[in-house]
Design a protein around this motif. Structure first.
Motif, mmCIF file in Angstrom:
data_model
loop_
_atom_site.group_PDB
_atom_site.id
_atom_site.type_symbol
_atom_site.label_atom_id
_atom_site.label_comp_id
_atom_site.label_asym_id
_atom_site.label_seq_id
_atom_site.Cartn_x
_atom_site.Cartn_y
_atom_site.Cartn_z
ATOM 1 N N THR A 484 0.952 -1.173 -0.144
ATOM 2 C CA THR A 484 0.158 -0.141 -0.015
ATOM 3 C C THR A 484 0.992 1.253 0.147
ATOM 4 O O THR A 484 2.031 1.330 -0.072
ATOM 5 N N ALA A 485 0.063 2.424 -0.002
ATOM 6 C CA ALA A 485 0.851 3.541 -0.012
ATOM 7 C C ALA A 485 1.577 4.161 1.487
ATOM 8 O O ALA A 485 2.335 5.283 1.534
ATOM 9 N N GLU A 486 1.372 3.411 2.544
ATOM 10 C CA GLU A 486 1.917 3.492 3.930
ATOM 11 C C GLU A 486 3.292 3.892 3.959
ATOM 12 O O GLU A 486 4.059 2.698 3.428
ATOM 13 N N GLY A 487 3.833 4.863 4.135
ATOM 14 C CA GLY A 487 5.310 5.190 4.181
ATOM 15 C C GLY A 487 5.761 5.797 3.153
ATOM 16 O O GLY A 487 6.912 6.399 3.292
ATOM 17 N N LEU A 488 4.823 5.909 1.985
ATOM 18 C CA LEU A 488 5.395 6.710 0.767
ATOM 19 C C LEU A 488 5.780 8.493 1.276
ATOM 20 O O LEU A 488 6.744 8.834 0.634
ATOM 21 N N ALA A 489 4.855 8.908 2.021
ATOM 22 C CA ALA A 489 5.064 10.206 2.247
ATOM 23 C C ALA A 489 6.101 10.484 2.909
ATOM 24 O O ALA A 489 6.925 11.377 2.979
ATOM 25 N N SER A 490 6.772 9.522 4.078
ATOM 26 C CA SER A 490 7.855 9.704 4.955
ATOM 27 C C SER A 490 8.860 9.802 3.897
ATOM 28 O O SER A 490 10.141 10.401 4.092
ATOM 29 N N TYR A 491 9.011 8.793 2.855
ATOM 30 C CA TYR A 491 9.906 8.726 1.798
ATOM 31 C C TYR A 491 10.325 9.892 1.251
ATOM 32 O O TYR A 491 11.359 10.505 0.973
ATOM 33 N N ALA A 492 9.061 10.597 0.785
ATOM 34 C CA ALA A 492 9.023 11.785 0.103
ATOM 35 C C ALA A 492 9.696 12.965 0.815
ATOM 36 O O ALA A 492 10.434 13.734 0.563
ATOM 37 N N ALA A 493 9.281 12.904 2.180
ATOM 38 C CA ALA A 493 9.691 13.910 3.072
ATOM 39 C C ALA A 493 11.413 13.720 3.420
ATOM 40 O O ALA A 493 11.936 14.845 3.512
ATOM 41 N N ALA A 494 11.886 12.646 3.192
ATOM 42 C CA ALA A 494 13.373 12.313 3.492
ATOM 43 C C ALA A 494 14.346 13.024 2.432
ATOM 44 O O ALA A 494 15.008 13.510 2.399
ATOM 45 N N ILE A 495 13.407 13.149 1.156
ATOM 46 C CA ILE A 495 14.229 13.729 0.074
ATOM 47 C C ILE A 495 14.077 15.358 0.267
ATOM 48 O O ILE A 495 14.968 15.924 -0.148
ATOM 49 N N GLY A 496 12.819 15.657 0.359
ATOM 50 C CA GLY A 496 12.670 17.176 0.233
ATOM 51 C C GLY A 496 12.762 17.887 1.437
ATOM 52 O O GLY A 496 13.271 19.050 1.577
ATOM 53 N N GLY A 497 12.727 17.325 2.677
ATOM 54 C CA GLY A 497 12.669 17.973 3.979
ATOM 55 C C GLY A 497 11.797 18.917 4.127
ATOM 56 O O GLY A 497 10.590 18.926 3.352
#
Length: 497
Positions: A484-497
């Protein structure tokens, strides 16, 4: 041949040495395939990049003539695939000659068939000078520039950027710089980055673009070593009137690059008469070696292509590995320069590309020494970044052959949509497959920090992926994968801050 206007548009005259420094986002040193591919990728992302080249024109020879399947995929994304296909041809079958008689056949690469996931199966032969013309014309279409006759004299950097000085003309001030200036890289030496390597073969080799009478253009022509001389091969260069000639010499020999010298080699090693060689367009001699820079980055300066790794030509890996360096670095520089990604994203360039370069160097050396074949590994479709910090796999219990985060994202057609068409461009792609194709629970792509442009694609099923949610990077690799998409936002945040 490309129209002269297309090339003229990409040239920039060297200006007065008293002019103030030119400012740009990225300074690319070197207008070979690496530098041009990088400049194209940056230009299409709206990054102001300047390519400087010490020579007065693009490289004139055929040298790196084999484009591997993964590189063809890259060139497809960069918008030049059709031109590359029109300018080349498949590698021809080799004819082995002995005393003027055909005695056998020689196939350079193991045969392969295209698949749904990998539409380009075999190498495509295009002389390097033609590839560079096509890339330069594409750069011109995107508004990019090449400054010819700009020989680097020195480079300095500070916390805010890089300043490059030249033998003539004004300095250039850039936020980042990329060394794409070849195996004898002036930038690498100025930075004090060491290069570790070995001589692959002490025997010198001559490579020349020639016109030859008396040979058909449907085959590669191989003349095995005789008592009177070493190996000789003559390749027809598609869409031209030239052949590429390759000849090996004993250690300590200085090959004669003149027309008369090349005629003597052909006359001594083949059934052709010396005068059958009517013209030499370009010639060079080299000693095959393998070497790699100790690191691919120094502050705001990156090494790419031959400035970072030098290959034996065997197996056709040098140019291809180099173009893929550029493809890996371009989107990362653009993301950081746009302010949407953390500067630490640039750390992943060396993390991902240095191990790949080391592996391909070893493969090239083994092929040169007859210890490996030109087969699946040389196509570079299996290269991936599973151990990268940018590869996050959240699924469990996957089969050994399953697609994982870090792998190249396969092509395919589902519901009338070709995936490579969906991936093509400067964006990330949020691909949901099977059960994951239900929009419920998917984040709004515009709400993913650090990923400036995310396109959503849903397909009902595709066995090459399996069910799940896949975030495809701008360079066509799976960055994140989950049930599922669980954790995807955290991945994006780690790239973008």
């Amino acid at each position: 041949m490309l129209a002269s206007a297309a090339l003229n548009n990409v040239k920039e005259n060297v200006v007065n040495t008293h002019a103030p420094a030119r400012h740009t986002d990225v300074l690319v040193v070197g207008a070979g395939p690496t530098g041009l591919a990088l400049a194209i990728d940056l230009a299409r992302r709206g990054v102001d990049a300047l390519v400087v080249e010490r020579a007065g024109a693009l490289f004139p020879g055929s040298r790196g003539k084999g484009l591997q399947p993964r590189t063809l995929e890259v060139l497809d994304d960069l918008g030049v695939h059709d031109a590359i296909r029109a300018a080349g041809a498949p590698y021809p079958v080799g004819v082995v000659w002995q005393d003027g008689v055909r005695t056998g056949e020689h196939r350079m690469f193991d045969a392969a068939e295209p698949t749904e996931g990998a539409p380009y199966a075999e190498p495509w032969m295009v002389p390097q000078w033609r590839t560079q013309e096509i890339l330069a014309a594409r750069l011109a279409e995107l508004g990019g520039t090449i400054a010819f006759g700009r020989e680097l004299a020195g480079i300095e950097q500070d916390p805010e950027g890089v300043t490059a000085a030249f033998v003539s003309g004004p300095p250039v001030r850039a936020r980042y710089a990329v060394a794409a200036d070849g195996g004898r890289s002036t930038v690498r030496r100025a930075l004090g980055i060491g290069m570790t390597g070995e001589t692959v073969d002490p025997n010198p080799m001559l490579v020349a673009d020639v016109r030859v009478e008396g040979l058909d253009r449907d085959h590669m022509h191989v003349f095995p070593p005789t008592e009177g001389g070493g190996y000789l091969a003559i390749w027809p260069l598609a869409a031209t009137e030239e052949f590429q000639l390759v000849a090996a010499f004993p250690e300590g020999t200085e090959p004669d690059l003149s027309l008369d010298g090349i005629r003597k080699v052909v006359g001594a090693r083949s059934h052709l008469a010396p005068d059958d060689v009517t013209e030499v367009r370009w010639a060079s001699d080299f000693r095959p070696r393998a070497a790699m820079a100790d690191r691919f980055r120094d502050g705001r300066v990156f090494l790419a292509g031959d400035s970072a790794h030098v290959h034996s030509p065997a197996g056709g890996q040098g140019l291809n590995t180099s173009v893929q360096d550029a493809y890996n670095l371009g989107w990362k520089l653009a993301a950081v320069l746009a302010g949407g990604a953390r500067a630490s994203l640039l750390d992943s360039y060396e993390e991902e590309r240095l191990p790949v370069a080391a592996h391909m160097l070893g493969l090239s050396t083994r092929i040169h020494r007859g210890e490996a074949r030109r087969g699946e590994a040389t196509r570079q479709l299996g290269i991936g970044y599973r151990t990268s910090a940018l590869a996050v796999e959240t699924r469990h219990g996957l089969a050994e052959e399953a697609l994982r985060a870090g792998d190249r994202a396969p092509d395919g057609v589902r519901g009338g949509l070709r995936l490579f068409d969906a991936f093509r461009g400067t964006h990330w792609t949020l691909l949901t497959v099977g059960a994951g194709s239900d929009a419920a629970g998917l984040p709004d792509p515009s709400a993913l920090p650090g990923l400036a442009d995310v396109r959503t694609v849903r397909i009902p099923s595709y066995e090459a992926y399996g069910d799940g949610v896949f975030l495809i990077r701008p360079d066509g690799y799976v960055g994140w994968a989950g049930t599922t998409a669980e954790g995807l936002a955290s991945y994006a945040a780690a790239i973008g801050g």
